[in-house]
Scaffold this motif. Sequence first.
Motif, mmCIF file in Angstrom:
data_model
loop_
_atom_site.group_PDB
_atom_site.id
_atom_site.type_symbol
_atom_site.label_atom_id
_atom_site.label_comp_id
_atom_site.label_asym_id
_atom_site.label_seq_id
_atom_site.Cartn_x
_atom_site.Cartn_y
_atom_site.Cartn_z
ATOM 1 N N PRO A 124 0.823 -1.215 0.000
ATOM 2 C CA PRO A 124 0.000 0.000 0.000
ATOM 3 C C PRO A 124 0.859 1.269 0.000
ATOM 4 O O PRO A 124 0.484 2.274 -0.605
ATOM 5 C CB PRO A 124 -0.817 -0.114 1.283
ATOM 6 C CG PRO A 124 -0.843 -1.568 1.602
ATOM 7 C CD PRO A 124 0.472 -2.108 1.103
ATOM 8 N N ALA A 125 2.010 1.231 0.656
ATOM 9 C CA ALA A 125 2.888 2.401 0.688
ATOM 10 C C ALA A 125 3.485 2.686 -0.693
ATOM 11 O O ALA A 125 3.729 3.840 -1.042
ATOM 12 C CB ALA A 125 4.000 2.208 1.724
ATOM 13 N N TYR A 126 3.732 1.633 -1.483
ATOM 14 C CA TYR A 126 4.182 1.838 -2.865
ATOM 15 C C TYR A 126 3.100 2.575 -3.648
ATOM 16 O O TYR A 126 3.378 3.534 -4.362
ATOM 17 C CB TYR A 126 4.498 0.504 -3.563
ATOM 18 C CG TYR A 126 4.563 0.662 -5.061
ATOM 19 C CD1 TYR A 126 5.692 1.163 -5.682
ATOM 20 C CD2 TYR A 126 3.456 0.369 -5.859
ATOM 21 C CE1 TYR A 126 5.743 1.357 -7.045
ATOM 22 C CE2 TYR A 126 3.492 0.555 -7.228
ATOM 23 C CZ TYR A 126 4.636 1.052 -7.816
ATOM 24 O OH TYR A 126 4.666 1.258 -9.176
ATOM 25 N N ARG A 127 1.874 2.117 -3.501
ATOM 26 C CA ARG A 127 0.739 2.724 -4.193
ATOM 27 C C ARG A 127 0.658 4.211 -3.860
ATOM 28 O O ARG A 127 0.464 5.053 -4.732
ATOM 29 C CB ARG A 127 -0.538 2.004 -3.767
ATOM 30 C CG ARG A 127 -1.684 2.062 -4.701
ATOM 31 C CD ARG A 127 -2.826 1.196 -4.227
ATOM 32 N NE ARG A 127 -2.366 0.393 -3.081
ATOM 33 C CZ ARG A 127 -2.844 -0.748 -2.685
ATOM 34 N NH1 ARG A 127 -3.815 -1.276 -3.295
ATOM 35 N NH2 ARG A 127 -2.367 -1.398 -1.659
ATOM 36 N N GLU A 128 0.824 4.538 -2.577
ATOM 37 C CA GLU A 128 0.766 5.938 -2.138
ATOM 38 C C GLU A 128 1.927 6.744 -2.713
ATOM 39 O O GLU A 128 1.747 7.850 -3.219
ATOM 40 C CB GLU A 128 0.788 5.996 -0.611
ATOM 41 C CG GLU A 128 0.663 7.397 -0.071
ATOM 42 C CD GLU A 128 0.665 7.442 1.446
ATOM 43 O OE1 GLU A 128 0.939 8.522 1.983
ATOM 44 O OE2 GLU A 128 0.396 6.409 2.092
ATOM 45 N N ALA A 129 3.142 6.186 -2.664
ATOM 46 C CA ALA A 129 4.320 6.883 -3.195
ATOM 47 C C ALA A 129 4.185 7.108 -4.701
ATOM 48 O O ALA A 129 4.514 8.178 -5.209
ATOM 49 C CB ALA A 129 5.589 6.082 -2.893
ATOM 50 N N PHE A 130 3.692 6.104 -5.402
ATOM 51 C CA PHE A 130 3.514 6.220 -6.854
ATOM 52 C C PHE A 130 2.464 7.290 -7.164
ATOM 53 O O PHE A 130 2.661 8.140 -8.034
ATOM 54 C CB PHE A 130 3.097 4.871 -7.438
ATOM 55 C CG PHE A 130 3.075 4.867 -8.940
ATOM 56 C CD1 PHE A 130 4.235 4.608 -9.653
ATOM 57 C CD2 PHE A 130 1.904 5.119 -9.639
ATOM 58 C CE1 PHE A 130 4.218 4.596 -11.044
ATOM 59 C CE2 PHE A 130 1.886 5.113 -11.020
ATOM 60 C CZ PHE A 130 3.050 4.854 -11.723
ATOM 61 N N GLY A 131 1.349 7.262 -6.409
ATOM 62 C CA GLY A 131 0.292 8.260 -6.606
ATOM 63 C C GLY A 131 0.785 9.667 -6.321
ATOM 64 O O GLY A 131 0.476 10.605 -7.068
ATOM 65 N N ASN A 132 1.578 9.831 -5.253
ATOM 66 C CA ASN A 132 2.125 11.149 -4.923
ATOM 67 C C ASN A 132 3.076 11.644 -6.000
ATOM 68 O O ASN A 132 3.065 12.826 -6.359
ATOM 69 C CB ASN A 132 2.830 11.114 -3.568
ATOM 70 C CG ASN A 132 1.853 11.011 -2.419
ATOM 71 O OD1 ASN A 132 0.671 11.341 -2.539
ATOM 72 N ND2 ASN A 132 2.339 10.524 -1.282
ATOM 73 N N ALA A 133 3.917 10.764 -6.517
ATOM 74 C CA ALA A 133 4.850 11.136 -7.586
ATOM 75 C C ALA A 133 4.086 11.561 -8.839
ATOM 76 O O ALA A 133 4.457 12.528 -9.510
ATOM 77 C CB ALA A 133 5.791 9.987 -7.900
ATOM 78 N N LEU A 134 3.010 10.851 -9.142
ATOM 79 C CA LEU A 134 2.185 11.191 -10.296
ATOM 80 C C LEU A 134 1.536 12.567 -10.117
ATOM 81 O O LEU A 134 1.548 13.392 -11.027
ATOM 82 C CB LEU A 134 1.120 10.113 -10.514
ATOM 83 C CG LEU A 134 0.222 10.257 -11.723
ATOM 84 C CD1 LEU A 134 1.026 10.277 -13.007
ATOM 85 C CD2 LEU A 134 -0.793 9.130 -11.754
ATOM 86 N N LEU A 135 0.998 12.823 -8.923
ATOM 87 C CA LEU A 135 0.397 14.130 -8.643
ATOM 88 C C LEU A 135 1.417 15.255 -8.754
ATOM 89 O O LEU A 135 1.121 16.318 -9.319
ATOM 90 C CB LEU A 135 -0.237 14.142 -7.254
ATOM 91 C CG LEU A 135 -1.546 13.376 -7.116
ATOM 92 C CD1 LEU A 135 -1.985 13.336 -5.647
ATOM 93 C CD2 LEU A 135 -2.626 14.003 -7.976
ATOM 94 N N GLN A 136 2.616 15.043 -8.242
ATOM 95 C CA GLN A 136 3.670 16.059 -8.331
ATOM 96 C C GLN A 136 4.029 16.349 -9.780
ATOM 97 O O GLN A 136 4.217 17.499 -10.170
ATOM 98 C CB GLN A 136 4.914 15.612 -7.564
ATOM 99 C CG GLN A 136 4.733 15.636 -6.067
ATOM 100 C CD GLN A 136 5.920 15.029 -5.331
ATOM 101 O OE1 GLN A 136 6.919 14.619 -5.933
ATOM 102 N NE2 GLN A 136 5.807 14.951 -4.013
ATOM 103 N N ARG A 137 4.103 15.303 -10.578
ATOM 104 C CA ARG A 137 4.430 15.502 -11.996
ATOM 105 C C ARG A 137 3.323 16.268 -12.718
ATOM 106 O O ARG A 137 3.590 17.157 -13.521
ATOM 107 C CB ARG A 137 4.674 14.165 -12.670
ATOM 108 C CG ARG A 137 4.983 14.359 -14.130
ATOM 109 C CD ARG A 137 5.709 13.238 -14.713
ATOM 110 N NE ARG A 137 5.923 13.589 -16.106
ATOM 111 C CZ ARG A 137 6.812 13.064 -16.857
ATOM 112 N NH1 ARG A 137 7.601 12.152 -16.373
ATOM 113 N NH2 ARG A 137 6.940 13.416 -18.103
#
Length: 146
Positions: A124-137
Amino acid sequence: MSRKCTDELSPEEGMEVDYQPEDLPMSSFDERCVEHGVKDMRLEAEAIVSDVLFAVNNMFVSKTLSNGLDLAFINVETREGKRYCLELSEAGLRVVGNTFDQVDAGLSAQYHETVYSLLDSLSPAYREAFGNALLQRLERLKQNGQ
């Protein structure tokens, strides 16, 4: 297998063409990964590691297990601190061990087409990190007017 491609000529007109995948120019990465029509899984594994390292605690291609043209092993530690050994083959990626550099023959994990799918199912933490990186981009693109 034929793919469809739409090349934009202008906003008003587009042109649809059929082409074969072998007609496409190869990137330098693709050229390094393909030897005599076979992808080198060692190079694929290195690319996978560099692609998702930002969203896990640790990830590296195994130096202990035998890697080759058709098979590679990747060790990953999720942000939750769980360690896995992954197998990469033409069939995809799957968990083969519950610690680094371990292949458990009794473990019958399903194959995933992408590392994103596999890590999404494990962490789940990967999912959150990936989602945050996508939002930042997306925010950066918005700020740059794109």
